[in-house]
Design a protein around this motif. Structure first.
Motif, mmCIF file in Angstrom:
data_model
loop_
_atom_site.group_PDB
_atom_site.id
_atom_site.type_symbol
_atom_site.label_atom_id
_atom_site.label_comp_id
_atom_site.label_asym_id
_atom_site.label_seq_id
_atom_site.Cartn_x
_atom_site.Cartn_y
_atom_site.Cartn_z
ATOM 1 N N SER A 42 1.019 81.135 22.407
ATOM 2 C CA SER A 42 1.303 81.672 21.253
ATOM 3 C C SER A 42 0.310 81.188 20.357
ATOM 4 O O SER A 42 0.021 81.105 19.144
ATOM 5 N N ASP A 43 -1.071 80.784 20.983
ATOM 6 C CA ASP A 43 -2.440 80.613 20.060
ATOM 7 C C ASP A 43 -2.235 79.068 19.441
ATOM 8 O O ASP A 43 -3.004 78.892 18.605
ATOM 9 N N VAL A 44 -1.418 78.301 19.618
ATOM 10 C CA VAL A 44 -1.418 76.978 19.167
ATOM 11 C C VAL A 44 -2.784 76.345 19.683
ATOM 12 O O VAL A 44 -2.909 76.393 20.862
ATOM 13 N N ASN A 45 -3.424 75.465 18.903
ATOM 14 C CA ASN A 45 -4.649 74.970 19.289
ATOM 15 C C ASN A 45 -4.361 74.084 20.581
ATOM 16 O O ASN A 45 -3.437 73.131 20.619
ATOM 17 N N VAL A 46 -5.405 74.050 21.542
ATOM 18 C CA VAL A 46 -5.075 73.244 22.708
ATOM 19 C C VAL A 46 -4.868 71.845 22.618
ATOM 20 O O VAL A 46 -4.020 71.184 23.170
ATOM 21 N N ARG A 47 -5.825 71.474 21.816
ATOM 22 C CA ARG A 47 -5.994 69.967 21.657
ATOM 23 C C ARG A 47 -4.527 69.469 20.984
ATOM 24 O O ARG A 47 -3.822 68.549 21.428
ATOM 25 N N LEU A 48 -3.929 70.181 20.141
ATOM 26 C CA LEU A 48 -2.622 69.823 19.501
ATOM 27 C C LEU A 48 -1.602 69.901 20.427
ATOM 28 O O LEU A 48 -0.642 69.082 20.479
ATOM 29 N N VAL A 49 -1.585 70.876 21.372
ATOM 30 C CA VAL A 49 -0.658 71.168 22.308
ATOM 31 C C VAL A 49 -0.708 69.822 23.393
ATOM 32 O O VAL A 49 0.488 69.516 23.706
ATOM 33 N N LEU A 50 -1.843 69.477 23.834
ATOM 34 C CA LEU A 50 -1.831 68.276 24.673
ATOM 35 C C LEU A 50 -1.388 67.279 24.157
ATOM 36 O O LEU A 50 -0.584 66.433 24.639
ATOM 37 N N GLN A 51 -1.466 67.016 22.937
ATOM 38 C CA GLN A 51 -1.207 65.735 22.185
ATOM 39 C C GLN A 51 0.036 65.743 21.949
ATOM 40 O O GLN A 51 0.908 64.737 22.273
ATOM 41 N N LEU A 52 0.552 66.866 21.658
ATOM 42 C CA LEU A 52 2.209 67.220 21.602
ATOM 43 C C LEU A 52 2.715 66.761 22.894
ATOM 44 O O LEU A 52 4.056 66.059 22.745
ATOM 45 N N THR A 53 2.628 67.580 23.767
ATOM 46 C CA THR A 53 3.200 67.331 25.034
ATOM 47 C C THR A 53 3.208 65.829 25.728
ATOM 48 O O THR A 53 4.072 65.587 26.363
ATOM 49 N N ARG A 54 1.972 65.396 25.333
ATOM 50 C CA ARG A 54 1.879 63.849 25.834
ATOM 51 C C ARG A 54 2.894 63.067 25.222
ATOM 52 O O ARG A 54 3.522 62.243 26.042
ATOM 53 N N ARG A 55 3.119 63.109 23.940
ATOM 54 C CA ARG A 55 3.891 62.368 23.226
ATOM 55 C C ARG A 55 5.428 62.837 23.789
ATOM 56 O O ARG A 55 6.185 61.927 23.954
ATOM 57 N N ILE A 56 5.898 64.228 24.209
ATOM 58 C CA ILE A 56 7.010 64.544 24.641
ATOM 59 C C ILE A 56 7.227 63.571 25.750
ATOM 60 O O ILE A 56 8.299 63.172 26.045
ATOM 61 N N GLN A 57 6.145 63.901 26.960
ATOM 62 C CA GLN A 57 6.511 63.063 28.124
ATOM 63 C C GLN A 57 6.628 61.695 28.084
ATOM 64 O O GLN A 57 7.478 61.259 28.642
ATOM 65 N N GLU A 58 5.952 61.183 27.210
ATOM 66 C CA GLU A 58 5.791 59.469 27.010
ATOM 67 C C GLU A 58 7.094 59.088 26.729
ATOM 68 O O GLU A 58 7.677 58.386 27.021
ATOM 69 N N ARG A 59 7.661 59.841 25.630
ATOM 70 C CA ARG A 59 9.012 59.307 25.061
ATOM 71 C C ARG A 59 10.029 59.761 25.946
ATOM 72 O O ARG A 59 10.891 58.878 25.829
ATOM 73 N N ALA A 60 9.974 61.043 26.684
ATOM 74 C CA ALA A 60 11.149 61.167 27.420
ATOM 75 C C ALA A 60 11.324 60.517 28.544
ATOM 76 O O ALA A 60 12.507 60.294 29.064
ATOM 77 N N LEU A 61 9.997 59.882 28.973
ATOM 78 C CA LEU A 61 10.054 58.962 30.348
ATOM 79 C C LEU A 61 10.260 57.273 29.893
ATOM 80 O O LEU A 61 10.881 56.576 30.663
ATOM 81 N N LYS A 62 10.033 56.844 28.564
ATOM 82 C CA LYS A 62 10.103 55.589 28.417
ATOM 83 C C LYS A 62 11.476 55.230 27.178
ATOM 84 O O LYS A 62 11.983 54.229 27.595
ATOM 85 N N GLU A 63 11.793 56.111 26.521
ATOM 86 C CA GLU A 63 12.802 55.861 25.652
ATOM 87 C C GLU A 63 14.189 56.127 26.267
ATOM 88 O O GLU A 63 14.441 56.989 27.043
ATOM 89 N N LYS A 64 14.956 55.137 26.053
ATOM 90 C CA LYS A 64 16.443 55.126 26.537
ATOM 91 C C LYS A 64 17.394 56.160 25.478
ATOM 92 O O LYS A 64 17.337 55.892 24.230
#
Length: 449
Positions: A42-64
Motif C-alpha cells: 500500500s506504499d507505506v514507507n518501508v522504514r515506517l513499516v519496519l519500525q511499526l512491525t518491530r514494535r508489534i512483534q516486541e510487544r506481542a512477545l513480551k507483554e502479558k
C-alpha cells in the motif's frame, strides 16, 4: 478499491490468529510478516513499516495480556494501537466556532480540490450549516462552472466571475458578499498549482492576508503516496492554522502511503475522500479508520449515518428495525437498499459492522445502480402476495415473472438469492451489538432482542 485491498490483507493476517489453536512466537512472526507485506504493497514507507512491525512483534512477545483478555485479543489490540499511532493517534475535528467561519482551500492542480470543496460544503450542509462558496480560480477555464454544477442541485450558492483575472479581488468581494447574506460558513477556492509548493504557499499567504481565514485547508491527492510528505510538511511550516484533506483514497494502491506520510509530518488530517459521489467525504479519525481497516467495525460511524438518513426522512425507524432483524420482504429490501446506498457503497457500510467488513464475498454485497433498476423491474412484475411473501415463488412463478419483466429466469433467481443472502446476513448479526446500537440510536425499542 485500494484501502479495501489493504483492509482485506490486514484482516486476513488477523484471521490467522483466530484460526490458530495456540498463539506462539512462530505465529506472531508470521502475522507480522503478513502485516509488513500488506503495508508495503500500500506504499507505506518501508522504514515506517519496519519500525511499526518491530514494535508489534516486541510487544506481542513480551507483554502479558491484561486480566480478562485472551492472548489472541491482546495481539489484535496491539496491532490496532500501533496502526492508530502510525496514522495520527487522535481525530482533529473541523470546528465552526463563529458566524461566518471562513475556510481557505489550496492544492496542487489535479488534486481534486474543486470536487472536494463541493463535498465539504455538502458535509457542512447536512449538519445544518448554511454554506457559501467563493471561486477565485482565474487560471483554469470552467472552474467556476464546474463548482456550480456540483453544488447547484444542493441549493448552495457560488460567488465568482469567469471574466475577472484578479484572484485576490474575487476572494475579498466573495467573502463580503456572503457575510452580507448571513451564511454560517464561507469556503474560498483557489487556483491549483503545477507541482510547485512554493507558489501555492505564496498565493495562500496573499489571499490569507486579505480575507483573514479562520482555517486554511490543503487538499492532497492520495494517489501520490509517499510524496504527500513534502507537500504536507511545506504547508505545516507555512501556516499554524492548517488542516489537510486527503482525496482519491478509493482507487490507488498508494492510499496507505499518502495517509502515513501526511501523519508523519504531524499536520492534522481532518477529512478523507473515499469515492466519487458528493457524500464520499468523511472525517478522519485514526481509531475508527483502523478499526474498520482491521475488520473490527465502526459502530459509531454507522450510527451517525443512520441518524443522517433518519433526519432526512429517507429511512423510517420501524423499517430499520425490521431490516436489521432480518424480517423484511422484497419491497422492504428494495426500499432499504436504496436508502442505504445514500450512506455509500454497501461494502463500506458493512465494514462498520464488527466481523462483517471483509468476511462476505463481494458478489453478495455489491449491489450496483443498474442491478437495482433491474430488480425494480422484476419486482414490478410480481404480485402483491409474492412481494409480501417471497417464499411462495416457485419455478412456474419465476417463469411468469421473467416473461412479464422482460428478463431471464436466471435474473429472477439472482434477485431471490440476493434477498435470501441479505436476510440471512442480518439475522446472523451479533444480537448484543444490535441491542447496543439500538440503545445508542434511540427509540427503536431495543429491536426486541
Amino acid at each position: 478499491m485500494a484501502l479495501e485491498r489493504l483492509g482485506k490483507a490486514l484482516n486476513s493476517a488477523l484471521r490467522k490468529l483466530a484460526r490458530a489453536g495456540t498463539i506462539d512466537e512462530a505465529l506472531i512472526k508470521e502475522v507480522v510478516r503478513d502485516i509488513q507485506r500488506a503495508l508495503i504493497q500500500s506504499d507505506v514507507n518501508v522504514r515506517l513499516v519496519l519500525q511499526l512491525t518491530r514494535r508489534i512483534q516486541e510487544r506481542a512477545l513480551k507483554e502479558k495480556p491484561p486480566a480478562g483478555m485472551s492472548p489472541r485479543e491482546h495481539v489484535i489490540r496491539i496491532v490496532y494501537e500501533e496502526l492508530t499511532n502510525l496514522l495520527g493517534r487522535e481525530a482533529v475535528p473541523l470546528e465552526i466556532k463563529k458566524k461566518p467561519t471562513v475556510l481557505l482551500t489550496v492544492g496542487i492542480q489535479g488534486s481534486g480540490k474543486t470536487t472536494t470543496i463541493a463535498k465539504l460544503a455538502r458535509y457542512l450542509q447536512k449538519r445544518g450549516y448554511k454554506v457559501g462558496l467563493v471561486c477565485t480560480d482565474t487560471w483554469r477555464p470552467g472552474a467556476y462552472f464546474q463548482l456550480k454544477q456540483l453544488v447547484d442541485p444542493l441549493g448552495i450558492e457560488v460567488f465568482g466571475n469567469p471574466e475577472e483575472k484578479d484572484a485576490i479581488k474575487l476572494a475579498k468581494e466573495g467573502v463580503e458578499y456572503f457575510k452580507n447574506k448571513g451564511v454560517d460558513v464561507i469556503i474560498v477556492d483557489t487556483a491549483g498549482r503545477h507541482k510547485e509548493e512554493a507558489s501555492l504557499i505564496e498565493e495562500m499567504k496573499q489571499i490569507s492576508s486579505v480575507i483573514q481565514p479562520d482555517e486554511v485547508i490543503l487538499v492532497i491527492d492520495g494517489t501520490i503516496g509517499q510524496q504527500a510528505y513534502n507537500q504536507a510538511l511545506a504547508f505545516k511550516e507555512a501556516t499554524p492554522i492548517g488542516s489537510i484533506i486527503v482525496t482519491k483514497l478509493d482507487g490507488s494502491a498508494k492510499g496507505g502511503g499518502a495517509l502515513s506520510a501526511v501523519a508523519a509530518t504531524g499536520a492534522p488530517i481532518k477529512f478523507i475522500g473515499t469515492g466519487e459521489k458528493i457524500d464520499d467525504l468523511e472525517p478522519f479519525d485514526p481509531k475508527r479508520f483502523v478499526s474498520r481497516l482491521l475488520g473490527l467495525g465502526d459502530i459509531e460511524s454507522l450510527l451517525e449515518k443512520f441518524e443522517e438518513l433518519a433526519q432526512e426522512q429517507e429511512i423510517k425507524e420501524e423499517d430499520l428495525e425490521k431490516f436489521l432483524k432480518g424480517k423484511f420482504n422484497l419491497k422492504d429490501m428494495y426500499a432499504q437498499l436504496e436508502a442505504m446506498q445514500k450512506m455509500g457503497p454497501l461494502q463500506k457500510v458493512l465494514q462498520m459492522i464488527p466481523g462483517l467488513g471483509y468476511s462476505l464475498p463481494d458478489e453478495a454485497i455489491r449491489v450496483g445502480e443498474e442491478k437495482l433498476k433491474r430488480y425494480k423491474v422484476i419486482m414490478d412484475s410480481m404480485t402483491e402476495e409474492e412481494l409480501e411473501n417471497p417464499d411462495i415463488i416457485n419455478y412456474s412463478r419465476i417463469k411468469r415473472i421473467a416473461r412479464g419483466s422482460g428478463t431471464s429466469t436466471k435474473e429472477v433467481r439472482e434477485l431471490l438469492a440476493q434477498y435470501n443472502q441479505m436476510r440471512k446476513m442480518f439475522k446472523n448479526l451479533d444480537k448484543r451489538k444490535l441491542a447496543k446500537m439500538a440503545k445508542k440510536f434511540g427509540g427503536l425499542g431495543g429491536f426486541g432482542i
